[in-house]
Design a protein around this motif. Structure first.
Motif: not given
Length: 280
Positions: A210-214, A244-248
């Protein structure tokens, strides 16, 4: 395919995450290192529950076919309001045309929904899927995306009473129809869903790739880990974000949602549940 974020917690100016974060949603629309496409410039959407809204409140929506990085109205809006729960989505179109009715998030009553991914072979199963939507809900489908049809199929199958179960039944319906047409892996993606109080974030694909998720870890724990990070004081103790991907780039700030899992976030924090494991 796309990038998205969902925030829940104390009322916050959305620009903190949409515009100002190190790897903000707008930054990801220009450069998405973990995405299937590096650039997500085929329109965007922003949806929010106004501060002070009560249970059952209808969220507000703003959609545009402009690239997110080019739209001055997005900056004006996200810097001017505060919201306890909001969605943001930047789109990389995979077939359906670039038009406002195809921009996420989608809304029905007090529910919001957005998706990153695709239903493989959608054109070959679109008729059967659409005819599976309840007759009373069918007129509310305004666009041409597979994502919107999936949302209304889940509503048909009981989403308002049983969100996790209904999403599972809708996805299984897609998989059954797809496999009957010879489609090996009909479903791909991550999904965000909210009723204005709880946030559900699904990571699932038929191929189990699956597409990434955090999602973020608890803010009090983050402040202990990084006492010098002044930007963490912008957030209240119950703030949490799914992305969907980390903000930092802060190590330990984000937890990856496992494959075939739904993350459930509310005022009590978050927990994970297995979702559509093999054999179910």
């Amino acid at each position: 395919m796309c990038r998205w974020l969902a925030y829940s917690g104390e009322p916050l100016r959305p620009s903190v995450l949409v515009l100002d974060a190190q790897h903000s949603l707008v930054a990801q629309s220009l450069n998405s290192p973990l995405g299937a496409e590096t650039v997500n410039g085929d329109g965007f959407g922003f949806g929010w529950y106004p501060e002070g809204s009560t249970a059952g409140s209808v969220p507000a929506l703003f959609h545009s076919i402009e690239p997110a990085w080019h739209d001055e109205n997005l900056r004006e809006l996200t810097e001017s309001i505060t919201s306890p729960l909001f969605f943001g989505h930047v789109r990389a179109a995979s077939g359906p045309p670039i038009q406002r009715t195809n921009c996420h998030p989608f809304r029905h009553a007090n529910w919001m929904f957005m998706h990153n991914g695709f239903l493989d072979g959608f054109t070959s199963i679109k008729r059967d899927l659409t005819f599976s939507v309840d007759e009373s809900l069918y007129p509310s489908i305004r666009g041409t995306t597979d994502s919107e049809v999936l949302f209304y199929l889940a509503l048909t199958l009981g989403l308002q009473e049983d969100p996790v179960g209904a999403m599972g039944r809708a996805i299984r319906r897609v998989e059954d129809l797809g496999k009957a047409k010879g489609i090996a892996f009909p479903v791909q993606g991550t999904i965000a869903l909210s009723d204005g109080a709880t946030l559900w974030a699904f990571r699932y694909s038929t191929s189990h790739r699956s597409r990434t998720l955090f999602h973020s870890v608890a803010i009090p724990a983050l402040r202990e880990m990084y006492p010098e990070a002044d930007r963490l004081h912008q957030f209240g103790d119950t703030a949490k974000v799914v992305v969907s991907e980390p903000l930092n780039d802060l190590p330990g700030a984000f937890v990856e949602v496992p494959e075939s899992t739904v993350a459930i976030l509310d005022d009590s924090g978050f927990h994970h549940e297995r979702f559509l494991d093999d054999g179910e």
